[in-house]
Motif scaffolding. Structure first.
Motif, mmCIF file in Angstrom:
data_model
loop_
_atom_site.group_PDB
_atom_site.id
_atom_site.type_symbol
_atom_site.label_atom_id
_atom_site.label_comp_id
_atom_site.label_asym_id
_atom_site.label_seq_id
_atom_site.Cartn_x
_atom_site.Cartn_y
_atom_site.Cartn_z
ATOM 1 N N LYS B 2 0.852 -1.195 0.000
ATOM 2 C CA LYS B 2 0.000 0.000 0.000
ATOM 3 C C LYS B 2 0.879 1.232 0.000
ATOM 4 C CE LYS B 2 -4.414 1.319 1.868
ATOM 5 N NZ LYS B 2 -4.872 1.703 0.554
ATOM 6 N N THR B 3 0.737 2.056 -1.032
ATOM 7 C CA THR B 3 1.547 3.270 -1.117
ATOM 8 C C THR B 3 0.678 4.480 -0.816
ATOM 9 O OG1 THR B 3 1.137 3.215 -3.464
ATOM 10 C CG2 THR B 3 3.255 2.414 -2.716
ATOM 11 N N ASP B 5 -0.675 7.944 -1.745
ATOM 12 C CA ASP B 5 -0.887 8.773 -2.924
ATOM 13 C C ASP B 5 -1.507 10.117 -2.572
ATOM 14 O OD1 ASP B 5 0.116 6.972 -4.613
ATOM 15 O OD2 ASP B 5 -1.779 6.140 -5.271
ATOM 16 N N LEU B 8 -0.821 13.205 -4.952
ATOM 17 C CA LEU B 8 -1.428 13.035 -6.269
ATOM 18 C C LEU B 8 -2.947 13.157 -6.192
ATOM 19 C CD1 LEU B 8 -1.209 12.321 -9.230
ATOM 20 C CD2 LEU B 8 -1.210 9.938 -8.601
ATOM 21 N N GLN B 9 -3.548 12.534 -5.152
ATOM 22 C CA GLN B 9 -5.008 12.576 -5.069
ATOM 23 C C GLN B 9 -5.518 13.972 -4.769
ATOM 24 O OE1 GLN B 9 -6.049 9.545 -2.285
ATOM 25 N NE2 GLN B 9 -5.567 7.898 -3.716
ATOM 26 N N LEU B 53 -5.861 7.345 -12.774
ATOM 27 C CA LEU B 53 -4.498 7.146 -12.290
ATOM 28 C C LEU B 53 -4.406 7.433 -10.800
ATOM 29 C CD1 LEU B 53 -2.423 8.825 -15.100
ATOM 30 C CD2 LEU B 53 -2.312 6.465 -14.448
ATOM 31 N N ALA B 54 -5.098 8.488 -10.346
ATOM 32 C CA ALA B 54 -4.976 8.876 -8.944
ATOM 33 C C ALA B 54 -5.754 7.920 -8.049
ATOM 34 C CB ALA B 54 -5.473 10.298 -8.759
ATOM 35 N N PHE B 55 -6.921 7.469 -8.521
ATOM 36 C CA PHE B 55 -7.706 6.528 -7.729
ATOM 37 C C PHE B 55 -7.637 5.179 -8.438
ATOM 38 C CE2 PHE B 55 -9.145 10.773 -6.860
ATOM 39 C CZ PHE B 55 -9.144 10.793 -5.485
ATOM 40 N N ASP B 56 -8.755 4.470 -8.571
ATOM 41 C CA ASP B 56 -8.710 3.230 -9.335
ATOM 42 C C ASP B 56 -9.964 3.137 -10.194
ATOM 43 O OD1 ASP B 56 -10.526 2.836 -7.434
ATOM 44 O OD2 ASP B 56 -9.430 1.323 -6.323
ATOM 45 N N MET B 57 -10.015 2.117 -11.040
ATOM 46 C CA MET B 57 -11.097 2.049 -12.017
ATOM 47 C C MET B 57 -12.442 1.778 -11.355
ATOM 48 S SD MET B 57 -9.035 0.060 -14.984
ATOM 49 C CE MET B 57 -10.168 0.198 -16.319
ATOM 50 N N THR B 59 -13.477 2.943 -8.380
ATOM 51 C CA THR B 59 -13.975 4.216 -7.868
ATOM 52 C C THR B 59 -14.506 5.095 -8.994
ATOM 53 O OG1 THR B 59 -12.160 4.019 -6.305
ATOM 54 C CG2 THR B 59 -13.369 6.064 -6.299
ATOM 55 N N ASP B 139 -5.090 -4.084 -15.487
ATOM 56 C CA ASP B 139 -4.177 -5.173 -15.181
ATOM 57 C C ASP B 139 -4.968 -6.482 -15.165
ATOM 58 O OD1 ASP B 139 -5.560 -4.056 -13.139
ATOM 59 O OD2 ASP B 139 -4.104 -4.584 -11.597
#
Lengths: 94, 140
Positions: B2-3, B5, B8-9, B53-57, B59, B139
């Motif tokens: 877990k990184t 972000d 970026l967010q 890119l900042a969140f995920d698909m 969301t 992915d």
């Protein structure tokens, strides 16, 4: 007078882009190439701004915004790919 | 792994609206100056890609529950309908009409049917670009 200064500045920016292209092709590691690509985008923005000073027009100002946005999104995508291995995640909390 | 972000967010939440506003400006500027539906659509899909890119698909598909294939089809319907609508008025295909209308706040405004055609191009570009990105970008 200012036109000569603008010409010299455009020349310097072009030489800077040539150096960055060398780094883009040769760059030992992937982050070098990403930083070089980002810097090429910023230098392109600078060249467009200088050209619009040289031609005394404001027709190219939208190009500056467009290049800035596209360069930003590209750099973010490359950085995220380098850091996480995927650019678009399906579910972040997995 | 877990990184974090957060930067970026937080940046995305501000920059997203600037990009979408600029894409609408480009879209409406397209009649007499550079711009139009194609570039506007590309910028809007760029904004959605930044959100992805900042969140995920997952969301993003909760925020924007849009089927992008239907979006492209609606755009094609708009563009083709505007092109074919000229035939009902006994003029050649793709003929555009325009007129001056007095709007309450904006005053004398020139309204073109070319804007509807451009809206179709906008929807097609956003739909096709997001379909491509979602298909090849995910992915696994």
């Amino acid at each position: 007078m200012i036109l000569i200064a603008v010409k010299i500045a455009i020349l310097c920016m072009s030489i800077a882009i040539l150096g960055l292209i060398y780094r883009l092709i040769k760059g030992p590691s992937m982050p070098d190439r990403v930083v070089a690509l980002d810097a090429i985008g910023i230098n392109l923005v600078a060249i467009v701004a200088l050209v619009s000073i040289f031609l005394d027009t404001n027709a190219f100002l939208e190009v500056i915004l467009l290049l800035g946005i596209l360069s930003f999104i590209g750099t973010v995508a490359f950085s995220k790919y380098l850091e996480k291995g995927v650019a678009l995640e399906r579910d972040r909390d997995l | 792994m877990k990184t974090n972000d957060l930067i970026l967010q937080t940046t995305t939440k501000v920059v997203l609206f600037i990009i979408i506003l600029f894409s609408f400006h480009i879209f409406f500027a397209g009649h007499y100056t550079p711009g139009g539906g194609f570039v506007g659509g590309l910028l809007t899909s760029g904004a959605i890609i930044l959100l992805m890119l900042a969140f995920d698909m997952k969301t993003v598909s909760q925020i924007l529950p849009v089927n992008y294939i239907y979006m492209a089809a609606t755009g094609l319907l708009f563009a083709g309908g505007t092109a074919a609508g000229a035939l009902f008025f006994n003029v050649p295909l793709l003929t555009h009409a325009f007129g001056h209308v007095d709007l309450p706040i904006l005053g004398d405004t020139a309204l073109h049917t070319a804007t509807i055609f451009d809206l179709g191009v906008f929807l097609v570009v956003v739909g096709v670009t997001m379909t491509i990105i979602q298909t090849i970008g995910e992915d696994e």
